[in-house]
Design a protein around this motif. Structure first.
Motif, PDB file in Angstrom:
ATOM      1  N   PHE A   1      -6.380   3.635  -9.045  1.00  0.00           N
ATOM      2  CA  PHE A   1      -6.460   2.397  -8.260  1.00  0.00           C
ATOM      3  C   PHE A   1      -6.703   2.723  -6.789  1.00  0.00           C
ATOM      4  CE2 PHE A   1      -4.304  -0.804  -5.606  1.00  0.00           C
ATOM      5  CZ  PHE A   1      -5.093  -1.890  -5.928  1.00  0.00           C
ATOM      6  N   ASN A   2      -7.677   2.032  -6.229  1.00  0.00           N
ATOM      7  CA  ASN A   2      -8.012   2.221  -4.820  1.00  0.00           C
ATOM      8  C   ASN A   2      -7.214   1.223  -3.983  1.00  0.00           C
ATOM      9  OD1 ASN A   2      -9.161   2.518  -2.339  1.00  0.00           O
ATOM     10  ND2 ASN A   2     -11.289   2.278  -3.025  1.00  0.00           N
ATOM     11  N   GLU A   3      -6.402   1.735  -3.078  1.00  0.00           N
ATOM     12  CA  GLU A   3      -5.528   0.865  -2.286  1.00  0.00           C
ATOM     13  C   GLU A   3      -6.292  -0.113  -1.407  1.00  0.00           C
ATOM     14  OE1 GLU A   3      -4.893   4.176  -2.688  1.00  0.00           O
ATOM     15  OE2 GLU A   3      -2.806   4.641  -2.172  1.00  0.00           O
ATOM     16  N   GLU A   4      -7.564   0.170  -1.186  1.00  0.00           N
ATOM     17  CA  GLU A   4      -8.345  -0.754  -0.360  1.00  0.00           C
ATOM     18  C   GLU A   4      -8.581  -2.078  -1.088  1.00  0.00           C
ATOM     19  OE1 GLU A   4     -11.874   1.321   0.753  1.00  0.00           O
ATOM     20  OE2 GLU A   4     -10.763   2.808   1.909  1.00  0.00           O
ATOM     21  N   ASN A   5      -8.484  -2.023  -2.398  1.00  0.00           N
ATOM     22  CA  ASN A   5      -8.656  -3.249  -3.182  1.00  0.00           C
ATOM     23  C   ASN A   5      -7.324  -3.980  -3.293  1.00  0.00           C
ATOM     24  OD1 ASN A   5     -11.336  -2.573  -3.617  1.00  0.00           O
ATOM     25  ND2 ASN A   5     -10.837  -1.419  -5.473  1.00  0.00           N
ATOM     26  N   ASP A   6      -7.431  -5.232  -3.704  1.00  0.00           N
ATOM     27  CA  ASP A   6      -6.235  -6.028  -3.874  1.00  0.00           C
ATOM     28  C   ASP A   6      -5.565  -5.643  -5.195  1.00  0.00           C
ATOM     29  OD1 ASP A   6      -4.300  -7.858  -3.534  1.00  0.00           O
ATOM     30  OD2 ASP A   6      -5.619  -9.605  -3.346  1.00  0.00           O
ATOM     31  N   PHE A   7      -4.282  -5.410  -5.132  1.00  0.00           N
ATOM     32  CA  PHE A   7      -3.561  -4.949  -6.317  1.00  0.00           C
ATOM     33  C   PHE A   7      -3.406  -6.043  -7.372  1.00  0.00           C
ATOM     34  CE2 PHE A   7       0.592  -4.407  -8.503  1.00  0.00           C
ATOM     35  CZ  PHE A   7       0.324  -3.225  -9.187  1.00  0.00           C
TER      36      PHE A   7
ATOM     37  N   VAL B   1       0.844  -1.204   0.000  1.00  0.00           N
ATOM     38  CA  VAL B   1       0.000   0.000   0.000  1.00  0.00           C
ATOM     39  C   VAL B   1       0.876   1.249   0.000  1.00  0.00           C
ATOM     40  CG1 VAL B   1      -1.627   1.339   1.410  1.00  0.00           C
ATOM     41  CG2 VAL B   1      -2.017  -1.098   1.043  1.00  0.00           C
ATOM     42  N   GLU B   2       1.922   1.192   0.814  1.00  0.00           N
ATOM     43  CA  GLU B   2       2.843   2.342   0.869  1.00  0.00           C
ATOM     44  C   GLU B   2       3.555   2.536  -0.473  1.00  0.00           C
ATOM     45  OE1 GLU B   2       5.620   1.986   4.080  1.00  0.00           O
ATOM     46  OE2 GLU B   2       4.016   1.819   5.567  1.00  0.00           O
ATOM     47  N   LEU B   3       3.943   1.413  -1.044  1.00  0.00           N
ATOM     48  CA  LEU B   3       4.635   1.458  -2.328  1.00  0.00           C
ATOM     49  C   LEU B   3       3.740   2.063  -3.411  1.00  0.00           C
ATOM     50  CD1 LEU B   3       7.275   0.630  -3.713  1.00  0.00           C
ATOM     51  CD2 LEU B   3       6.285  -1.632  -4.104  1.00  0.00           C
ATOM     52  N   ILE B   4       2.496   1.641  -3.413  1.00  0.00           N
ATOM     53  CA  ILE B   4       1.548   2.166  -4.408  1.00  0.00           C
ATOM     54  C   ILE B   4       1.313   3.653  -4.186  1.00  0.00           C
ATOM     55  CG2 ILE B   4      -0.868   2.052  -5.155  1.00  0.00           C
ATOM     56  CD1 ILE B   4      -0.638  -1.017  -4.738  1.00  0.00           C
ATOM     57  N   ALA B   5       1.231   4.032  -2.905  1.00  0.00           N
ATOM     58  CA  ALA B   5       1.032   5.461  -2.609  1.00  0.00           C
ATOM     59  C   ALA B   5       2.208   6.280  -3.143  1.00  0.00           C
ATOM     60  CB  ALA B   5       0.879   5.654  -1.105  1.00  0.00           C
ATOM     61  N   SER B   6       3.410   5.742  -3.011  1.00  0.00           N
ATOM     62  CA  SER B   6       4.592   6.450  -3.531  1.00  0.00           C
ATOM     63  C   SER B   6       4.568   6.501  -5.051  1.00  0.00           C
ATOM     64  CB  SER B   6       5.884   5.757  -3.092  1.00  0.00           C
ATOM     65  OG  SER B   6       5.897   5.634  -1.705  1.00  0.00           O
TER      66      SER B   6
ATOM     67  N   GLN C   1      10.338   4.324  -6.637  1.00  0.00           N
ATOM     68  CA  GLN C   1       9.310   3.442  -6.089  1.00  0.00           C
ATOM     69  C   GLN C   1       8.657   2.619  -7.209  1.00  0.00           C
ATOM     70  OE1 GLN C   1       8.901   3.151  -2.703  1.00  0.00           O
ATOM     71  NE2 GLN C   1      10.683   4.508  -2.747  1.00  0.00           N
ATOM     72  N   GLN C   2       8.526   3.235  -8.351  1.00  0.00           N
ATOM     73  CA  GLN C   2       7.972   2.489  -9.486  1.00  0.00           C
ATOM     74  C   GLN C   2       8.914   1.358  -9.886  1.00  0.00           C
ATOM     75  OE1 GLN C   2       7.279   5.596 -12.380  1.00  0.00           O
ATOM     76  NE2 GLN C   2       5.302   6.136 -11.496  1.00  0.00           N
ATOM     77  N   GLU C   3      10.197   1.653  -9.806  1.00  0.00           N
ATOM     78  CA  GLU C   3      11.181   0.611 -10.116  1.00  0.00           C
ATOM     79  C   GLU C   3      11.074  -0.540  -9.104  1.00  0.00           C
ATOM     80  OE1 GLU C   3      15.241   1.968 -10.218  1.00  0.00           O
ATOM     81  OE2 GLU C   3      16.002  -0.010 -10.773  1.00  0.00           O
TER      82      GLU C   3
END
Lengths: 454, 182
Positions: free
Chosen positions: B65-71, B8-13, B21-23
């Motif tokens: 993308f909503n972080e509450e959902n599964d990536f 979740v943190e990674l996606i937020a970044s 972070q994308q890498e």
């Protein structure tokens, strides 16, 4: 007990769940080649419009400045000598208010004898006694007419000389006699806003006559220079309307039209640079033989659109064969031509021009019809599919076509009517779907004041 | 794979457009992405291209993308759709359409649970394009026949048929080449 099939499925899931071949670093390097995308060459339409507008404004300002300069020069050139040294009631507020002196010039280090020793009597009459009456805004109410003494210092002379070189509003400080008490006034009200030069110019002392003579020379020189400049920098404007044919290999030629505005800047006697902006419509249509790059672009955009979505209906699949049926493209574009015109003859009754054209697009519409045979459906029976794409205010293609033209001038009074057959071979593609559109046609141009200028 | 919290943190970044972070996200999901794409495309080069295209799509649209959902399921959809698009595009222009059932070629004889990725890919190559895709979509990625019909523009019944044929072919391959024999 699991069947072999179930076991295989589990094995596939397990093996491919994290299929790391250890080349993630290389994969990332590959991805970075495409991401983030570099600044698109296709500039936003507002930027482009801004550039076009700026060019036109600059051309317009240049154009109007040329005329303004001429007016100033005319006035300066025709100023009678008497105005330079006005008689009694010359208004102080006038731009070229002369130095008004009393009977004795009281300049620092100024000796009338030295300055006037070589003058004859008639000159003395003009210059000396230098007794003039002046009016000043500050003194109008109480004592409308005052006798003033001008302090003519070296710096004043230098400053006054500067007037002739273009700085026309430097202040002249005079001493006004009021009840035997001298007070300084600014002779030129407008000049008070201009900071006077502080440095003292070391120049040989000049008598008023010498100064005036020098001033006249400078004025004459400046008139010549400005006149030359104004005659050299001639700018004219064209409005034009064009009718032309678009064509491409295997493409039936389409009749289209456009309108626009051009600015022509004369560079040398025979050479003119012309640039401007216009709106034109470009059409192409293909029957059966749709160029590969076009259909590829249609498919690419379609796949991009759908890729993010969950399963979407209506997609063609791999086990299908597609056949192109037809393609129609319509582009309403802003053209930005930039050409050099060469006038080979002295009469300048025709020209040859060449240059480039860049385009941006107000609207783009593409319709692609293709047949799709899916071998898993109705035994491969062909189904007709239509794909339409539209966009607006999108894209910029720099130098997408060359311009080769011949212009034939027909004078109408001060203006010129120009018949300009042209050919624009495609140098690059146009629009989102990589259309290589060449065109040939005829522009009808109306050139304002062109007859005088060229 | 990162745990849920760090993901979740990674996606937020990543949403902030942080390339590092994308890498990181890329490297953590590289294997997952490549595994899905290679099943559909059959070779690593095409699979890498489709995977990279998918990552780019994800980076571009990650704000939605909503972080509450599964990536992972979301990313899987992107990967599958991109692979199908890639396949469709390449098929369209190469016109290398396989339609007939192919004769099974020899595979490494080993137990199913010992099959490597290469073995499976070799095995799957014996299926035609449609069978392989339907098998992947239905059996591995869990799409329904209705969804497959929509995705591939085929009737639902055809999807069932392709799946049945794929299974039969695989069964035959396993039996013929004694893969299941331990």
């Amino acid at each position: 007990m699991k069947t072999s099939e179930e076991e295989l499925v589990e094995q596939i899931k397990s093996v491919f769940e994290d299929y790391d071949d250890g080349l993630g670093e290389q994969g990332w390097a590959d991805l970075r080649k495409k991401y983030p995308e570099k600044e698109s060459k296709k500039l936003p339409i507002w930027w482009l419009t801004g550039v076009a507008a700026t060019l036109l404004v600059v051309a317009g300002l240049y154009f109007s400045n040329a005329f303004d300069t001429e007016k100033v020069i005319l006035r300066a050139g025709t100023t009678p000598k008497e105005n330079v040294m006005p008689q009694n009631s010359s208004p102080v507020s006038e731009e070229h208010t002369p130095v008004i002196t009393s009977d004795t010039i009281k300049a620092d280090n100024y000796t009338p004898k030295q300055n006037h020793q070589d003058k004859d009597v008639s000159q003395e009459k003009v210059i000396n006694p230098q007794k003039y009456l002046a009016q000043d805004n500050s003194t109008k109410e109480t004592t409308p007419i005052k006798e003033i003494n001008v302090i003519t210092t070296n710096s004043e002379i230098a400053r006054t000389k500067a007037v002739t070189a273009g700085e026309q509003n430097n202040p002249l400080i005079a001493i006004i006699k009021t009840d035997d008490k001298a007070e300084k006034v600014i002779a030129n009200a407008r000049a008070t806003t201009t900071a006077p030069p502080t440095e003292k110019t070391v120049k040989p002392k000049l008598s008023t006559e010498e100064f005036l003579r020098e001033e006249s020379k400078l004025m004459a020189n400046s008139v010549t220079k400005e006149t030359k400049k104004s005659s050299a920098s001639k700018t004219t404007l064209d409005i034009f309307t064009g009718t032309f044919f678009n064509y491409h290999d295997d493409n039936e030629a389409k009749l289209s039209a456009g309108v626009g505005l051009n600015a022509n800047v004369k560079v040398t006697k025979n050479l003119v640079i012309s640039f401007g902006a216009g709106i034109s419509q470009n059409k192409v249509s293909y029957e059966n033989k749709v160029p590969a790059e076009v259909s590829q672009a249609m498919f690419a955009s379609k796949s991009n659109t759908n890729a993010m979505s969950a399963p979407v209906a209506g997609l063609a699949y791999s086990a299908t064969a597609t056949n192109d049926l037809s393609f129609n493209g319509k582009l309403l574009s802003i053209d930005l031509p930039m050409v050099v015109k060469f006038f080979p003859s002295k009469k300048q009754d025709f020209y040859i021009s060449t240059g480039i054209n860049s385009s941006s697009y107000l609207t783009q519409k593409y319709t692609y019809n293709y047949s799709l045979s899916n071998f898993g459906y109705r035994n491969g029976e062909a189904q007709t599919q239509t794909q339409t794409e539209e966009s607006s205010l999108k894209g910029f293609d720099f130098a997408n076509s060359a311009i080769i033209a011949i212009g034939i001038n027909q004078s109408i009074g001060k203006n010129v009517l120009i018949f300009e057959p042209y050919y624009k071979p495609a140098l690059n593609t146009m629009g989102d779907k990589n259309l290589r559109i060449s065109s040939a046609g005829l522009n009808l141009k109306f050139n304002f004041n062109g007859n005088n200028k060229k | 794979m990162p745990d849920n919290e760090s993901l979740v943190e990674l996606i937020a970044s990543c949403k902030k457009g942080d390339l590092r972070q994308q890498e990181l996200l890329y490297k953590q999901f590289y294997g997952y992405a490549l595994g899905i794409c290679i099943r559909y495309l059959g070779n690593r080069d095409d699979a890498l291209e489709a995977a990279n295209d998918s990552f780019i799509k994800v980076f571009k649209s990650i704000n939605s993308f909503n972080e509450e959902n599964d990536f992972k399921p979301w990313f899987r959809k992107v990967l599958v759709n991109t692979s199908l698009d890639y396949k469709r595009r390449s098929m369209r222009f190469s016109e290398a359409i396989e339609l007939t059932d192919t004769i099974p070629q020899s595979t490494h004889t080993s137990a199913i649970d010992k099959l490597s990725a290469q073995d499976i890919l070799a095995l799957m190559k014996n299926l035609n394009e449609m069978q392989r895709t339907v098998f992947n979509l239905y059996e591995i990625d869990g799409y329904s026949h209705k969804e497959i019909g929509s995705m591939l523009n085929i009737p639902e019944s055809s999807s069932r048929t392709y799946l049945t044929r794929a299974k039969q072919a695989l069964q035959q391959l396993l039996t013929t080449h004694s893969i299941y024999k331990r």
